[in-house]
Design a protein around this motif. Structure first.
Motif, PDB file in Angstrom:
ATOM      1  N   VAL A   1      11.668  12.752  11.759  1.00  0.00           N
ATOM      2  CA  VAL A   1      11.199  11.373  11.934  1.00  0.00           C
ATOM      3  C   VAL A   1      11.014  10.656  10.602  1.00  0.00           C
ATOM      4  CG1 VAL A   1      10.100  11.833  14.147  1.00  0.00           C
ATOM      5  CG2 VAL A   1       8.792  12.149  12.034  1.00  0.00           C
ATOM      6  N   GLY A   2      11.509  11.226   9.533  1.00  0.00           N
ATOM      7  CA  GLY A   2      11.356  10.617   8.212  1.00  0.00           C
ATOM      8  C   GLY A   2      11.905   9.204   8.141  1.00  0.00           C
ATOM      9  N   ASP A   3      13.012   8.973   8.845  1.00  0.00           N
ATOM     10  CA  ASP A   3      13.629   7.645   8.809  1.00  0.00           C
ATOM     11  C   ASP A   3      12.737   6.581   9.433  1.00  0.00           C
ATOM     12  OD1 ASP A   3      15.789   8.725   7.553  1.00  0.00           O
ATOM     13  OD2 ASP A   3      17.096   8.761   9.316  1.00  0.00           O
ATOM     14  N   VAL A   4      11.914   6.984  10.407  1.00  0.00           N
ATOM     15  CA  VAL A   4      10.985   6.032  11.036  1.00  0.00           C
ATOM     16  C   VAL A   4      10.020   5.496   9.992  1.00  0.00           C
ATOM     17  CG1 VAL A   4       9.145   5.752  12.750  1.00  0.00           C
ATOM     18  CG2 VAL A   4      11.159   7.152  13.281  1.00  0.00           C
ATOM     19  N   PHE A   5       9.487   6.381   9.175  1.00  0.00           N
ATOM     20  CA  PHE A   5       8.537   5.984   8.144  1.00  0.00           C
ATOM     21  C   PHE A   5       9.224   5.208   7.026  1.00  0.00           C
ATOM     22  CE2 PHE A   5       6.569  10.069   9.727  1.00  0.00           C
ATOM     23  CZ  PHE A   5       5.634   9.427  10.527  1.00  0.00           C
ATOM     24  N   SER A   6      10.399   5.658   6.628  1.00  0.00           N
ATOM     25  CA  SER A   6      11.141   4.972   5.560  1.00  0.00           C
ATOM     26  C   SER A   6      11.470   3.540   5.960  1.00  0.00           C
ATOM     27  CB  SER A   6      12.430   5.743   5.243  1.00  0.00           C
ATOM     28  OG  SER A   6      12.139   7.011   4.699  1.00  0.00           O
ATOM     29  N   LYS A   7      11.895   3.356   7.206  1.00  0.00           N
ATOM     30  CA  LYS A   7      12.243   2.028   7.697  1.00  0.00           C
ATOM     31  C   LYS A   7      11.026   1.107   7.702  1.00  0.00           C
ATOM     32  CE  LYS A   7      14.223  -0.390  11.685  1.00  0.00           C
ATOM     33  NZ  LYS A   7      14.772  -0.250  13.064  1.00  0.00           N
ATOM     34  N   LYS A   8       9.890   1.637   8.184  1.00  0.00           N
ATOM     35  CA  LYS A   8       8.673   0.836   8.224  1.00  0.00           C
ATOM     36  C   LYS A   8       8.222   0.455   6.817  1.00  0.00           C
ATOM     37  CE  LYS A   8       4.896  -0.988   9.962  1.00  0.00           C
ATOM     38  NZ  LYS A   8       4.902  -2.203  10.796  1.00  0.00           N
ATOM     39  N   ALA A   9       8.269   1.408   5.887  1.00  0.00           N
ATOM     40  CA  ALA A   9       7.862   1.146   4.503  1.00  0.00           C
ATOM     41  C   ALA A   9       8.754   0.080   3.870  1.00  0.00           C
ATOM     42  CB  ALA A   9       7.903   2.430   3.694  1.00  0.00           C
ATOM     43  N   GLN A  10      10.042   0.147   4.155  1.00  0.00           N
ATOM     44  CA  GLN A  10      10.976  -0.841   3.620  1.00  0.00           C
ATOM     45  C   GLN A  10      10.700  -2.226   4.204  1.00  0.00           C
ATOM     46  OE1 GLN A  10      15.133  -0.066   4.459  1.00  0.00           O
ATOM     47  NE2 GLN A  10      15.813  -1.293   2.728  1.00  0.00           N
ATOM     48  N   GLU A  11      10.388  -2.264   5.503  1.00  0.00           N
ATOM     49  CA  GLU A  11      10.124  -3.540   6.179  1.00  0.00           C
ATOM     50  C   GLU A  11       8.927  -4.272   5.580  1.00  0.00           C
ATOM     51  OE1 GLU A  11       9.559  -2.621  10.270  1.00  0.00           O
ATOM     52  OE2 GLU A  11      11.699  -2.391  10.707  1.00  0.00           O
ATOM     53  N   VAL A  12       7.881  -3.527   5.261  1.00  0.00           N
ATOM     54  CA  VAL A  12       6.649  -4.173   4.788  1.00  0.00           C
ATOM     55  C   VAL A  12       6.508  -4.167   3.272  1.00  0.00           C
ATOM     56  CG1 VAL A  12       5.469  -3.585   6.929  1.00  0.00           C
ATOM     57  CG2 VAL A  12       5.217  -2.075   4.955  1.00  0.00           C
ATOM     58  N   GLY A  13       7.405  -3.481   2.574  1.00  0.00           N
ATOM     59  CA  GLY A  13       7.330  -3.439   1.126  1.00  0.00           C
ATOM     60  C   GLY A  13       6.279  -2.482   0.598  1.00  0.00           C
TER      61      GLY A  13
ATOM     62  N   VAL B   1       0.852  -1.195   0.000  1.00  0.00           N
ATOM     63  CA  VAL B   1       0.000   0.000   0.000  1.00  0.00           C
ATOM     64  C   VAL B   1       0.885   1.242   0.000  1.00  0.00           C
ATOM     65  CG1 VAL B   1      -1.750   1.311   1.260  1.00  0.00           C
ATOM     66  CG2 VAL B   1      -1.825  -1.192   1.269  1.00  0.00           C
ATOM     67  N   PRO B   2       0.847   2.066  -1.044  1.00  0.00           N
ATOM     68  CA  PRO B   2       1.684   3.275  -1.064  1.00  0.00           C
ATOM     69  C   PRO B   2       1.306   4.222   0.067  1.00  0.00           C
ATOM     70  CG  PRO B   2       0.082   3.323  -2.857  1.00  0.00           C
ATOM     71  CD  PRO B   2       0.011   1.948  -2.256  1.00  0.00           C
ATOM     72  N   VAL B   3       2.305   4.929   0.584  1.00  0.00           N
ATOM     73  CA  VAL B   3       2.069   5.854   1.686  1.00  0.00           C
ATOM     74  C   VAL B   3       2.677   7.206   1.355  1.00  0.00           C
ATOM     75  CG1 VAL B   3       4.131   5.023   2.918  1.00  0.00           C
ATOM     76  CG2 VAL B   3       2.349   6.264   4.168  1.00  0.00           C
ATOM     77  N   VAL B   4       1.934   8.264   1.635  1.00  0.00           N
ATOM     78  CA  VAL B   4       2.400   9.635   1.439  1.00  0.00           C
ATOM     79  C   VAL B   4       2.610  10.255   2.813  1.00  0.00           C
ATOM     80  CG1 VAL B   4       1.875  11.919   0.512  1.00  0.00           C
ATOM     81  CG2 VAL B   4       1.175   9.862  -0.748  1.00  0.00           C
ATOM     82  N   ILE B   5       3.798  10.808   3.024  1.00  0.00           N
ATOM     83  CA  ILE B   5       4.146  11.446   4.286  1.00  0.00           C
ATOM     84  C   ILE B   5       4.142  12.956   4.101  1.00  0.00           C
ATOM     85  CG2 ILE B   5       5.843  11.570   6.152  1.00  0.00           C
ATOM     86  CD1 ILE B   5       4.692   8.756   5.683  1.00  0.00           C
ATOM     87  N   GLY B   6       3.561  13.679   5.041  1.00  0.00           N
ATOM     88  CA  GLY B   6       3.459  15.130   4.909  1.00  0.00           C
ATOM     89  C   GLY B   6       4.804  15.812   4.803  1.00  0.00           C
TER      90      GLY B   6
ATOM     91  N   LEU C   1       5.599   1.427  -1.119  1.00  0.00           N
ATOM     92  CA  LEU C   1       6.178   2.621  -1.741  1.00  0.00           C
ATOM     93  C   LEU C   1       5.920   3.814  -0.836  1.00  0.00           C
ATOM     94  CD1 LEU C   1       5.144   2.264  -5.496  1.00  0.00           C
ATOM     95  CD2 LEU C   1       7.457   2.088  -4.556  1.00  0.00           C
ATOM     96  N   ILE C   2       6.940   4.647  -0.651  1.00  0.00           N
ATOM     97  CA  ILE C   2       6.783   5.801   0.227  1.00  0.00           C
ATOM     98  C   ILE C   2       7.137   7.077  -0.519  1.00  0.00           C
ATOM     99  CG2 ILE C   2       9.136   5.527   1.153  1.00  0.00           C
ATOM    100  CD1 ILE C   2       8.013   6.597   3.846  1.00  0.00           C
ATOM    101  N   PHE C   3       6.341   8.115  -0.305  1.00  0.00           N
ATOM    102  CA  PHE C   3       6.550   9.416  -0.936  1.00  0.00           C
ATOM    103  C   PHE C   3       6.472  10.493   0.134  1.00  0.00           C
ATOM    104  CE2 PHE C   3       4.419   6.559  -3.876  1.00  0.00           C
ATOM    105  CZ  PHE C   3       5.210   6.653  -5.025  1.00  0.00           C
TER     106      PHE C   3
END
Length: 228
Positions: free
Chosen positions: A199-211, A189-194, A213-215
């Motif tokens: 804390v960007g790395d927190v979201f990037s790490k989670k997105a990478q863990e579950v596969g 599920v793609p995720v868009v971060i404001g 796409l992060i923007f």
């Protein structure tokens, strides 16, 4: 007045704090199963964050309506009328639907110990399914990982800016809070971060863990500007 019965039966978080909050989605899953999993009958967009999630949810609903979709919108809290929380194409859920839902399922949600927010979320999902919406924009109530709304698997997840909120439930640092909000990030599920912020790395790490796409929205806007 009959809608007030919902407030009397179970405490709401904004009125009584911890007594109205149930961390975890197990009770919500049980109630949703009992209802026949109405949340699976329409597409969803999931919105979490500290600042701006309500306005982002409302804007998304307006855009989707403008494109011709039948759109559900679930937000909280309400200002005047409880029914403000649940709308389809901008119209609040009818009183009759709320009354009927409370009457039909009151014994069940008392039996399983459902919280105010769990009941309200189930009511929203049931109403959206009955209206056969094309898509529903679902705003998280508190956090993300353990929020009642997190039983959905959306088409898109959005996490707005992060700040220190509800620290006794979510953590006392931005990183801890971001980790809770990141709980809505799901596989595929793609995720868009404001904003990336600290804390960007927190979201990037989670997105990478579950596969997933992060923007990061601010970077995407910058790309558009630079490309002219």
């Amino acid at each position: 007045k009959r809608i007030d019965s919902l407030f009397r039966i179970v405490p709401s978080f904004q009125k009584v704090g911890k007594a109205g909050y149930h961390p975890g989605i197990q009770t919500m899953e049980r109630f949703d199963d009992y209802l026949g999993n109405p949340h699976r009958k329409f597409k969803t967009i999931h919105v979490a964050g500290t600042n701006g999630k309500g306005s982002v949810s409302s804007m998304l609903a307006s855009v989707l309506m403008g494109l011709g979709y039948k759109v559900g919108l679930y937000t909280s809290p309400h200002l005047v009328d409880f029914r403000e929380r649940i709308k389809v194409d901008g119209e609040m859920v009818p009183q009759e639907f709320v009354y009927g839902f409370l009457k039909e399922y009151r014994e069940r949600f008392v039996e399983i110990g459902a919280s105010f927010f769990e009941i309200t979320t189930a009511l929203a999902f049931a109403y959206f399914a009955s209206c056969e919406v094309d898509v529903a924009v679902i705003e998280c109530g508190l956090g993300g990982r353990l929020d009642s709304t997190n039983i959905i698997t959306p088409e898109l997840a959005i996490i707005t800016n992060i700040g220190l909120d509800h620290c006794d439930h979510l953590g006392f640092s931005l990183e801890e809070i971001a980790g809770e909000k990141a709980g809505i990030i799901k596989s595929g599920v793609p995720v868009v971060i404001g904003e990336r912020g600290e804390v960007g790395d927190v979201f990037s790490k989670k997105a990478q863990e579950v596969g997933a796409l992060i923007f990061f929205a601010e970077e995407e806007v910058l790309k558009e500007v630079m490309q002219g």
